[in-house]
Design an enzyme around this catalytic site. Structure first.
Site, PDB file in Angstrom:
ATOM      1  N   LYS A   8       0.969  -1.057  -0.094  1.00 43.06           N
ATOM      2  CA  LYS A   8       0.066   0.200   0.002  1.00 43.06           C
ATOM      3  C   LYS A   8       1.141   1.382   0.225  1.00 43.06           C
ATOM      4  O   LYS A   8       1.722   1.543   0.545  1.00 43.06           O
ATOM      5  CB  LYS A   8      -1.021  -0.431   1.405  1.00 43.06           C
ATOM      6  CG  LYS A   8      -1.742   1.219   1.118  1.00 43.06           C
ATOM      7  CD  LYS A   8      -2.808   0.483   2.234  1.00 43.06           C
ATOM      8  CE  LYS A   8      -4.154   1.835   2.273  1.00 43.06           C
ATOM      9  NZ  LYS A   8      -5.317   1.597   2.835  1.00 43.06           N
ATOM     10  N   GLN A  41       0.308  12.375  19.763  1.00 40.26           N
ATOM     11  CA  GLN A  41       1.458  12.364  19.966  1.00 40.26           C
ATOM     12  C   GLN A  41       2.202  13.686  20.748  1.00 40.26           C
ATOM     13  O   GLN A  41       3.667  12.674  21.572  1.00 40.26           O
ATOM     14  CB  GLN A  41       2.645  12.573  18.745  1.00 40.26           C
ATOM     15  CG  GLN A  41       3.950  12.663  18.716  1.00 40.26           C
ATOM     16  CD  GLN A  41       4.604  12.317  17.313  1.00 40.26           C
ATOM     17  OE1 GLN A  41       4.288  11.290  16.634  1.00 40.26           O
ATOM     18  NE2 GLN A  41       6.022  12.578  17.718  1.00 40.26           N
ATOM     19  N   HIS A  59       3.088   8.974  12.765  1.00 41.03           N
ATOM     20  CA  HIS A  59       4.532   9.097  13.313  1.00 41.03           C
ATOM     21  C   HIS A  59       4.681   7.502  13.088  1.00 41.03           C
ATOM     22  O   HIS A  59       6.228   6.760  12.538  1.00 41.03           O
ATOM     23  CB  HIS A  59       5.059   8.813  14.794  1.00 41.03           C
ATOM     24  CG  HIS A  59       6.135   8.558  15.145  1.00 41.03           C
ATOM     25  ND1 HIS A  59       6.999   9.042  14.802  1.00 41.03           N
ATOM     26  CD2 HIS A  59       6.129   7.933  16.430  1.00 41.03           C
ATOM     27  CE1 HIS A  59       8.561   8.493  15.931  1.00 41.03           C
ATOM     28  NE2 HIS A  59       7.739   7.619  16.977  1.00 41.03           N
ATOM     29  N   HIS A 123       5.328   2.255  28.348  1.00 40.44           N
ATOM     30  CA  HIS A 123       4.489   1.446  26.758  1.00 40.44           C
ATOM     31  C   HIS A 123       4.979   0.681  26.084  1.00 40.44           C
ATOM     32  O   HIS A 123       4.391   0.518  25.097  1.00 40.44           O
ATOM     33  CB  HIS A 123       4.243   3.151  26.112  1.00 40.44           C
ATOM     34  CG  HIS A 123       5.441   3.366  25.047  1.00 40.44           C
ATOM     35  ND1 HIS A 123       6.314   4.372  25.787  1.00 40.44           N
ATOM     36  CD2 HIS A 123       5.403   3.565  23.836  1.00 40.44           C
ATOM     37  CE1 HIS A 123       7.289   4.756  24.739  1.00 40.44           C
ATOM     38  NE2 HIS A 123       6.686   4.128  23.744  1.00 40.44           N
ATOM     39  N   TYR A 194      10.872  11.109  14.494  1.00 41.74           N
ATOM     40  CA  TYR A 194       9.182  12.122  15.076  1.00 41.74           C
ATOM     41  C   TYR A 194      10.368  13.665  15.317  1.00 41.74           C
ATOM     42  O   TYR A 194      10.086  15.446  15.569  1.00 41.74           O
ATOM     43  CB  TYR A 194       9.655  12.116  16.713  1.00 41.74           C
ATOM     44  CG  TYR A 194      10.370  11.841  17.827  1.00 41.74           C
ATOM     45  CD1 TYR A 194      10.386  13.342  18.408  1.00 41.74           C
ATOM     46  CD2 TYR A 194      10.930  10.664  18.178  1.00 41.74           C
ATOM     47  CE1 TYR A 194      11.623  13.002  19.788  1.00 41.74           C
ATOM     48  CE2 TYR A 194      11.870  10.314  19.587  1.00 41.74           C
ATOM     49  CZ  TYR A 194      12.121  11.994  19.851  1.00 41.74           C
ATOM     50  OH  TYR A 194      13.016  11.906  20.721  1.00 41.74           O
ATOM     51  N   ASN A 241      27.237  16.577  11.522  1.00 40.21           N
ATOM     52  CA  ASN A 241      25.940  16.135  11.261  1.00 40.21           C
ATOM     53  C   ASN A 241      25.152  15.252  12.527  1.00 40.21           C
ATOM     54  O   ASN A 241      24.069  15.987  13.453  1.00 40.21           O
ATOM     55  CB  ASN A 241      26.118  15.457  10.267  1.00 40.21           C
ATOM     56  CG  ASN A 241      24.200  15.196   9.901  1.00 40.21           C
ATOM     57  OD1 ASN A 241      23.181  16.328  10.035  1.00 40.21           O
ATOM     58  ND2 ASN A 241      23.755  14.558   8.913  1.00 40.21           N
ATOM     59  N   LYS A 338      -0.940  29.008  38.543  1.00 44.77           N
ATOM     60  CA  LYS A 338       0.359  30.131  38.400  1.00 44.77           C
ATOM     61  C   LYS A 338       1.901  29.988  38.643  1.00 44.77           C
ATOM     62  O   LYS A 338       1.702  29.038  39.376  1.00 44.77           O
ATOM     63  CB  LYS A 338       0.227  31.753  39.772  1.00 44.77           C
ATOM     64  CG  LYS A 338      -1.590  32.005  39.783  1.00 44.77           C
ATOM     65  CD  LYS A 338      -1.469  32.594  38.833  1.00 44.77           C
ATOM     66  CE  LYS A 338      -3.253  33.123  38.513  1.00 44.77           C
ATOM     67  NZ  LYS A 338      -3.918  34.030  37.058  1.00 44.77           N
TER      68      LYS A 338
END
Length: 464
Positions: A8, A41, A59, A123, A194, A241, A338
């Site tokens: 797909k 997310q 994600h 999770h 992400y 990088n 506050k």
């Protein structure tokens, strides 16, 4: 391995048109996976950044795609000299797809809600349970077997890839554990997706180039351990990088994930859930009801939890939920807690930063002392940054290689100490900060100053 079903094509706003395996599509087309469309997310970040309303669904598709891209590049760059079976490649893709299916409402906020309620829950383990639940509920094992995946071996292998560690594979294939969740240096496709996805929704610039990292990656023998252990390495020219990747993570946390207003709204949401915990229940088909702090104990109940619980509270007429509804209305109308003060512990009390301490315990103790002294309720947030790796200097754990000489198949590693050339600044990459909020609807400046002085004095005198 012959592809029997239909692949797909998904049109993704980050990676463009991505093609996913039929077995991945079979999992995507289950209600349990589709529920990720209704789990934000970034938790309550959308209440501060209006466009930060992306969901775990897109994600998960992105991580699945990048896992395949990473494996394709590793095989190509190593001239197909690393032996990875098609079944193992599919397992890595499935792990990328399913690594977040166990998330609760508002993603990581749900974990913090359970932590506040005194429950230790992760999770990742719930994702593993959810995957097994989906396979059993929809009899997908026959689909797995069509592609050569064994019920015991390959399912457990997918689970290990989700965890980022395991014992099934030999050390020669250790690098496969580093693709989805890299426990060695934090460089993995989950973060790449992400970073890009969140950055776009937050309208924050992302400077590092993940495509270059993929193209300049190879599998090499780990020089620091077992001679047969193979790990992912990067060209030495990509050191800057990778440094930028860590900097981007820090920037996203400072400017968005742990933004002061985001911390405030998250504390309020957790308080709302705690107030609604007993009355807002989840019912399974067999008729059993679970409270919000019990739902994680039953995977069927967990599969029915999404961000919709907030609307259940908001539109409920149950008088037992009145307190939760009132606080939710306060959150939605921006009558937030506050702000009292933020305390950078690098300056207030450096000894806290230099020791391994229980941050949750520190927050609880400060909250108790404040409430005892002023008989007012407070919320405490901690900004405890790291680089997504278990060490304070992840660049030290990154292995680099030199450009191969023309026609040579021999790869030479680069031992240059890039961690000293690109040092991670302590205040930016490893920020330690405590933020205090007062839960009173109305409080004058004089009292806020008293709360501020007390908090600062407590943290100054705290003994790790």
């Amino acid at each position: 391995m012959e592809i029997i079903g239909f692949e797909k094509v998904f049109n993704d706003n980050i990676h463009g048109h991505i093609i996913l395996h039929p077995l991945c599509v079979a999992i995507i087309d289950t209600p349990e996976f589709q529920r990720l469309r209704n789990i934000k997310q970034l938790g309550t970040t959308y209440l501060v950044y209006p466009c930060a309303s992306i969901n775990r669904f897109e994600h998960s598709l992105g991580v699945c795609h990048l896992a395949g891209e990473m494996l394709n590049a590793l095989c190509k760059n190593c001239n197909n000299e690393i032996f990875v079976t098609e079944e193992e490649i599919l397992c890595v893709k499935l792990a990328g797809l399913c690594h977040d299916i166990g998330h609760g409402p508002f993603s990581h906020t749900w974990e913090r809600f359970l932590t506040t309620a005194g429950i230790n829950w992760k999770h990742e383990e719930c994702s593993i349970q959810m995957l097994k639940y989906i396979i059993q509920k929809y009899d997908l094992m026959k689909e797995f077997k069509r592609y050569g995946l064994d019920e015991s071996y390959h399912i457990e292998l997918i689970c290990e890839f989700i965890r980022g560690y395991g014992k099934i594979l030999p050390s020669e294939k250790y690098f496969l554990y580093q693709i989805i969740s890299n426990k060695d240096n934090g460089i993995d496709v989950d973060k790449w997706d992400y970073f890009l996805r969140d950055g776009k929704s937050l309208n924050l610039s992302i400077s590092f180039d993940y495509k270059r990292l993929i193209q300049f990656s190879m599998v090499v023998v780990d020089p620091n351990s077992n001679p047969s252990k193979k790990v992912i390495a990067f060209r030495n020219k990509e050191a800057r990088n990778i440094y930028d990747m860590y900097r981007v993570r820090s920037d996203l946390h400072l400017r968005a994930y742990q933004h002061r207003a985001v911390q405030n709204t998250e504390i309020m949401l957790i308080d709302i859930l705690l107030k609604a915990e007993k009355c807002c229940t989840v019912q399974t088909p067999c008729g059993t009801k679970y409270s919000l702090t019990e739902a994680h104990t039953n995977i069927d109940a967990m599969s029915r939890l999404t961000d919709h619980i907030l609307y259940d509270i908001q539109y409920s007429v149950d008088p037992n939920l009145e307190e939760a509804r009132s606080l939710l209305n306060r959150l939605l109308t921006r009558h937030l807690y506050k702000f009292v003060g933020s305390y950078n512990l690098n300056f207030v009390n450096p000894s806290i930063c230099d020791n391994v301490i229980d941050v949750e315990k520190l927050k609880i103790n400060l909250k108790e002392q404040l409430e005892k002294a002023f008989e007012v309720q407070f919320g405490i947030a901690a900004t405890w940054l790291n680089c997504g790796a278990p060490v304070t200097d992840p660049l030290r754990n990154v292995i680099f290689f030199k450009k191969p000489t023309c026609g040579s198949k021999i790869i030479h590693l680069d031992n240059t100490p890039y961690y000293s050339l690109y040092p991670l600044q302590k205040l930016e990459f490893f920020k330690r900060e405590i933020t205090v909020f007062c839960k009173m609807l109305k409080v004058n400046n004089e009292n806020l100053e008293k709360f501020d002085a007390f908090s600062k004095r407590y943290l100054e005198n705290f003994k790790p």
